[in-house]
Design an enzyme around this catalytic site. Structure first.
Site, PDB file in Angstrom:
ATOM      1  N   ASP A  53       0.765  -1.316  -0.034  1.00 16.36           N
ATOM      2  CA  ASP A  53       0.053  -0.057   0.085  1.00 16.36           C
ATOM      3  C   ASP A  53       0.795   1.134  -0.172  1.00 16.36           C
ATOM      4  O   ASP A  53       0.969   1.863   1.041  1.00 16.36           O
ATOM      5  CB  ASP A  53      -0.836   0.129   1.327  1.00 16.36           C
ATOM      6  CG  ASP A  53      -2.006   0.886   1.214  1.00 16.36           C
ATOM      7  OD1 ASP A  53      -2.442   1.514   0.312  1.00 16.36           O
ATOM      8  OD2 ASP A  53      -2.508   1.131   2.176  1.00 16.36           O
ATOM      9  N   LYS A  59       0.402   3.780  -2.280  1.00 19.51           N
ATOM     10  CA  LYS A  59      -0.519   4.884  -2.592  1.00 19.51           C
ATOM     11  C   LYS A  59       0.394   5.869  -3.486  1.00 19.51           C
ATOM     12  O   LYS A  59       0.481   7.021  -3.320  1.00 19.51           O
ATOM     13  CB  LYS A  59      -0.912   5.682  -1.772  1.00 19.51           C
ATOM     14  CG  LYS A  59      -2.343   4.739  -0.897  1.00 19.51           C
ATOM     15  CD  LYS A  59      -3.094   5.651   0.294  1.00 19.51           C
ATOM     16  CE  LYS A  59      -4.006   4.870   0.757  1.00 19.51           C
ATOM     17  NZ  LYS A  59      -3.368   3.878   1.996  1.00 19.51           N
ATOM     18  N   GLN A  91     -10.999   7.161  10.717  1.00 12.19           N
ATOM     19  CA  GLN A  91     -11.888   6.669   9.822  1.00 12.19           C
ATOM     20  C   GLN A  91     -13.233   7.240   9.888  1.00 12.19           C
ATOM     21  O   GLN A  91     -13.791   7.449  11.054  1.00 12.19           O
ATOM     22  CB  GLN A  91     -11.969   5.327  10.053  1.00 12.19           C
ATOM     23  CG  GLN A  91     -10.629   4.525   9.545  1.00 12.19           C
ATOM     24  CD  GLN A  91     -10.245   4.626   8.246  1.00 12.19           C
ATOM     25  OE1 GLN A  91     -10.635   5.458   7.458  1.00 12.19           O
ATOM     26  NE2 GLN A  91      -9.106   3.694   7.798  1.00 12.19           N
TER      27      GLN A  91
HETATM   28  O1  C5P Z   1      -6.494   0.916  11.263  1.00 11.92           O
HETATM   29  P1  C5P Z   1      -7.322   0.711  10.332  1.00 11.92           P
HETATM   30  O2  C5P Z   1      -8.294  -0.382   9.959  1.00 11.92           O
HETATM   31  O3  C5P Z   1      -8.304   2.134   9.907  1.00 11.92           O
HETATM   32  O4  C5P Z   1      -6.688   0.785   8.960  1.00 11.92           O
HETATM   33  C1  C5P Z   1      -6.868   0.970   7.687  1.00 11.92           C
HETATM   34  C2  C5P Z   1      -5.598   0.801   6.739  1.00 11.92           C
HETATM   35  O5  C5P Z   1      -6.092   0.862   5.473  1.00 11.92           O
HETATM   36  C3  C5P Z   1      -4.624   1.622   6.767  1.00 11.92           C
HETATM   37  O6  C5P Z   1      -3.256   1.088   6.633  1.00 11.92           O
HETATM   38  C4  C5P Z   1      -5.110   2.681   5.729  1.00 11.92           C
HETATM   39  O7  C5P Z   1      -3.678   3.309   5.481  1.00 11.92           O
HETATM   40  C5  C5P Z   1      -5.491   2.036   4.784  1.00 11.92           C
HETATM   41  N1  C5P Z   1      -6.239   2.557   4.025  1.00 11.92           N
HETATM   42  C6  C5P Z   1      -7.388   3.305   4.097  1.00 11.92           C
HETATM   43  N2  C5P Z   1      -8.380   4.042   3.246  1.00 11.92           N
HETATM   44  C7  C5P Z   1      -7.959   4.232   2.202  1.00 11.92           C
HETATM   45  C8  C5P Z   1      -6.772   3.387   1.550  1.00 11.92           C
HETATM   46  C9  C5P Z   1      -6.019   2.736   2.508  1.00 11.92           C
HETATM   47  O8  C5P Z   1      -7.625   3.544   5.483  1.00 11.92           O
HETATM   48  N3  C5P Z   1      -8.688   4.896   1.297  1.00 11.92           N
END
Ligand code: C5P
Length: 230
Positions: free
Chosen positions: A60, A62, A184
């Site tokens: 990941d 990005k 989030q």
């Molecule tokens: O800890 P959590 O479950 O929130 O982690 C989500 C993971 O997914 C993190 O590593 C974050 O970088 C990744 N991610 C995200 N949203 C996106 C793409 C990747 O949260 N759109």
């Protein structure tokens, strides 16, 4: 495939990442490595993990830059044989095609709108369409350019599933009822995300927050989540 869970190994420590892989590998065979780990340990650190255990790599990073730079960046990590490698969909079709040309045997995964965005914050960037509309048009463009998987929030999955029936849809922003949302914003449970049409859910802190040097609580949580989506 053991389960549709991608475990986000968000740690700076190689030893911890190794322990998490071992703790989860009964139920999970896809592990996501992101910038936190990669910028500190690089490809050598990932290879060390790959020597310890067999797993599918979701890298990941990005990526987002001009096509030539992204192509060269993908060439630099191709030896790790990622099953999924992320680029930002907003980098456009030429950038995505360039990434694909450097990873013919892996899936270029286009990240649409980050799950940390609220609709209000997204609008404040100047977008006049909704997150759902923008994510859908970026995803269609990305797939036409060679991406074969898409990252979106669980809330966009049903629109994207209709628009792109054959594309692998991957959703972070997954939380159990009662879990801390952290940064989030657009979150759903794993069960609801899979019901909505996700092929994979990315889960990090819902699991890793339970790590206290022992993997007991973490294992229990993984089993709970896994059984909720079976
Ligand atoms: O800890 P959590 O479950 O929130 O982690 C989500 C993971 O997914 C993190 O590593 C974050 O970088 C990744 N991610 C995200 N949203 C996106 C793409 C990747 O949260 N759109």
């Amino acid at each position: 495939m053991k389960s549709p869970i991608i475990f986000a190994l968000d740690t700076k420590e190689i030893d911890t990442a190794e322990k998490w892989i071992l703790a989860a590998s009964e139920h999970i065979d896809h592990f996501k490595i992101g910038l936190e780990f990669y910028l500190l340990h690089g490809s050598d650190g990932i290879e060390r993990l790959q020597q310890q255990a067999e797993f599918e790599l979701f890298l990941d990073l990005k990526l987002y830059d001009i096509p030539n730079t992204v192509k060269a960046a993908v060439e630099s990590v191709a030896r790790l044989k990622p099953k999924f490698l992320t680029v930002h969909a907003s980098g456009g079709s030429a950038m995505i095609s360039a990434a694909k040309s450097a990873l013919p045997n892996g899936s270029i995964t286009a990240v649409t709108v980050l799950t940390s965005f609220s609709e209000a914050e997204f609008t404040s960037l100047g977008f006049t369409q909704t997150i759902d509309q923008v994510a859908t048009s970026w995803a269609k463009m990305a797939v036409s350019a060679g991406a074969t998987s898409i990252v979106c929030s669980p809330f966009e999955v049903s629109s994207l599933r209709d628009a792109l029936p054959k594309t692998v849809l991957i959703t972070p922003g997954v939380r159990d009822v009662g879990d801390d949302h952290g940064d989030q914003v657009r979150v759903m449970t794993a069960q609801d995300a899979i019901r909505a049409g996700s092929d994979f859910v990315v889960i990090g802190r819902s699991i890793t927050n339970l790590w206290d040097g022992s993997d007991k609580a973490m294992r229990t949580k993984i089993e709970q989540i896994r059984s909720s989506i079976n």
